[in-house]
Write a protein that holds these residues in place. Sequence first.
Motif, PDB file in Angstrom:
ATOM      1  N   UNK A   1      40.682  35.311  39.008  1.00  0.00           N
ATOM      2  CA  UNK A   1      41.728  35.882  38.157  1.00  0.00           C
ATOM      3  C   UNK A   1      41.120  36.696  37.020  1.00  0.00           C
ATOM      4  N   UNK A   2      39.966  36.266  36.520  1.00  0.00           N
ATOM      5  CA  UNK A   2      39.384  36.885  35.334  1.00  0.00           C
ATOM      6  C   UNK A   2      38.445  38.039  35.661  1.00  0.00           C
ATOM      7  N   UNK A   3      38.383  38.456  36.939  1.00  0.00           N
ATOM      8  CA  UNK A   3      37.647  39.685  37.242  1.00  0.00           C
ATOM      9  C   UNK A   3      38.277  40.873  36.521  1.00  0.00           C
ATOM     10  N   UNK A   4      39.598  40.894  36.423  1.00  0.00           N
ATOM     11  CA  UNK A   4      40.317  42.011  35.819  1.00  0.00           C
ATOM     12  C   UNK A   4      40.423  41.772  34.314  1.00  0.00           C
ATOM     13  N   UNK A   5      39.801  42.626  33.486  1.00  0.00           N
ATOM     14  CA  UNK A   5      39.809  42.383  32.037  1.00  0.00           C
ATOM     15  C   UNK A   5      41.176  42.566  31.403  1.00  0.00           C
ATOM     16  N   UNK A   6      42.150  43.184  32.122  1.00  0.00           N
ATOM     17  CA  UNK A   6      43.479  43.379  31.552  1.00  0.00           C
ATOM     18  C   UNK A   6      44.439  42.243  31.903  1.00  0.00           C
ATOM     19  N   UNK A   7      43.999  41.258  32.688  1.00  0.00           N
ATOM     20  CA  UNK A   7      44.838  40.085  32.959  1.00  0.00           C
ATOM     21  C   UNK A   7      44.989  39.253  31.682  1.00  0.00           C
ATOM     22  N   UNK A   8      46.187  38.721  31.446  1.00  0.00           N
ATOM     23  CA  UNK A   8      46.440  37.903  30.257  1.00  0.00           C
ATOM     24  C   UNK A   8      46.251  36.422  30.560  1.00  0.00           C
ATOM     25  N   UNK A   9      47.058  35.862  31.440  1.00  0.00           N
ATOM     26  CA  UNK A   9      46.919  34.455  31.829  1.00  0.00           C
ATOM     27  C   UNK A   9      47.647  34.245  33.159  1.00  0.00           C
ATOM     28  N   UNK A  10      47.199  33.275  33.964  1.00  0.00           N
ATOM     29  CA  UNK A  10      47.873  33.010  35.240  1.00  0.00           C
ATOM     30  C   UNK A  10      49.296  32.512  35.017  1.00  0.00           C
ATOM     31  N   UNK A  11      50.160  32.790  35.998  1.00  0.00           N
ATOM     32  CA  UNK A  11      51.554  32.343  35.990  1.00  0.00           C
ATOM     33  C   UNK A  11      51.763  31.434  37.189  1.00  0.00           C
ATOM     34  N   UNK A  12      52.375  30.283  36.992  1.00  0.00           N
ATOM     35  CA  UNK A  12      52.557  29.332  38.084  1.00  0.00           C
ATOM     36  C   UNK A  12      53.872  29.592  38.814  1.00  0.00           C
ATOM     37  N   UNK A  13      53.987  29.172  40.086  1.00  0.00           N
ATOM     38  CA  UNK A  13      55.256  29.317  40.794  1.00  0.00           C
ATOM     39  C   UNK A  13      56.402  28.603  40.082  1.00  0.00           C
ATOM     40  N   UNK A  14      56.150  27.448  39.502  1.00  0.00           N
ATOM     41  CA  UNK A  14      57.211  26.715  38.811  1.00  0.00           C
ATOM     42  C   UNK A  14      57.754  27.521  37.633  1.00  0.00           C
ATOM     43  N   UNK A  15      56.872  28.123  36.828  1.00  0.00           N
ATOM     44  CA  UNK A  15      57.309  28.905  35.675  1.00  0.00           C
ATOM     45  C   UNK A  15      58.130  30.116  36.106  1.00  0.00           C
ATOM     46  N   UNK A  16      57.643  30.873  37.095  1.00  0.00           N
ATOM     47  CA  UNK A  16      58.351  32.094  37.498  1.00  0.00           C
ATOM     48  C   UNK A  16      59.700  31.774  38.119  1.00  0.00           C
ATOM     49  N   UNK A  17      59.789  30.704  38.909  1.00  0.00           N
ATOM     50  CA  UNK A  17      61.092  30.350  39.480  1.00  0.00           C
ATOM     51  C   UNK A  17      62.097  30.022  38.379  1.00  0.00           C
TER      52      UNK A  17
END
Length: 453
Positions: free
Chosen positions: A385-401
């Motif tokens: 996930x952190x290869x991309x320097x513009x990523x902020x933080x991971x989002x979980x399936x539970x949160x997005x649903x």
Amino acid sequence: MAASEIRGHEEDWRQRLLRRIEVEMSTIEMPTEPLANPAANEVDKDVEGSWIPSPSGRDGTWHRRDFAAVDPQEFVRTAYRTLLGREADPDGQAAYEAWRGAWLGRAALLQQLADSPEGRQRDVRLVGCRLAYWLWRVSRGPLRGLFNRLLLSWDAEAWMQGLYRQLRKYVDGATERLAREVQTWRAVDLGTTLLEHQRALNDLRQEVEALRALAEELKVARTDQQPQRAAPRADDDELEEEFYVAFEDACRGDTLQLWVKLEPYLAELPPAPARVVDLGCGRGEWLQLLQGRGYTVLGVEPSGAMVQRCREARIPVVQGEGLSWLHAQGEASVDVLTAFQVAEHLPFGELLAWLREAARVLKPGGKLILETPNPENVLVGSHTFYHDPTHRNPLTPTLLQFAFGYCGLRVDRVLRVNPYPPEAKVPGDDPLTARVNGHLCGPQDFAVIGVRP
């Protein structure tokens, strides 16, 4: 200082040193018997005269330490004769030859033999080796390099013996130094010695301050003689955009690879020529795939370089931010909205605004497809996930649903896609292996598909 006071200090220091050593030694399991002398251990003899260790458990249970005195050169042969009651076959001898040189490797071999069909038939009972055996299993998967170096290089018992010798050497040396210092204190005037040391320390401090001042003068003079350069710009948007385009080209994959990854989403679309708008369309691979199937498409992309690539490929595109574009659209005007690998770049408040506007812009029954990296995969959530320097933080399936429902979209389904290839998995079909493979080699991305009621 009186002689009685000196002796009191000496005894106090001795007691404190011994207490510290006792605390340190209490955390280490020290060997209580020789490790390399078979004659000092209880053994059985076979007909050829070579020795076999005896189990230490009352019910015939073997422990790893029962094999501590076995010569590593004879370990494979002795393990077969002891646990399976036979000589090692050539294949077994060759397969386990590389494991006999390190303690963890030998423990893993013992557990492997105990768990084999022959070991279970003989009701071999073994303790103290299960962790080493599990590490051996994991070492044959994606992390084989790390665990192989651990298993083939770490000899724990040799390390413990070395640590014991070092501690003994430290105690002997500290005792000798303490005795010499006590004798020195008895022979000198301590008050005079401390005063001389204080004067010497003050002189050294003054010299250090003088050297620091001289170094600063030299630094300033050297800076004045060098030509002045313009300071680099920290907010060079053009340079940052050029870097990101190059990064996408290097890591995102070519068009054919992306089409294969995106193909599962075709089944979620209404029939062509439905209108599909891709927010954050990048180089436009998804829109190219849809164009070839007769859909009406439009891309929205903030990067000028990416917009230029889309136009060169004859993909309809507008330059701008996704939220601004959504805000400008009429209600119930779009059949399908998609956003691949975009949500993880947004502040969470902006993501919620996206979802509210998407629910307004979609036609009744229209769909929003939102794909993002899957943190359920441990390697994704902690590393890729952190290869991309513009990523902020991971989002979980539970949160997005929950966010979809909160903003007015009904969750239709969650797709988990793009797992690691089968050859990356740890071999085996037991529940533990399946769980390890699920966490390390499972889907790398997931998508929440929402519908406007």
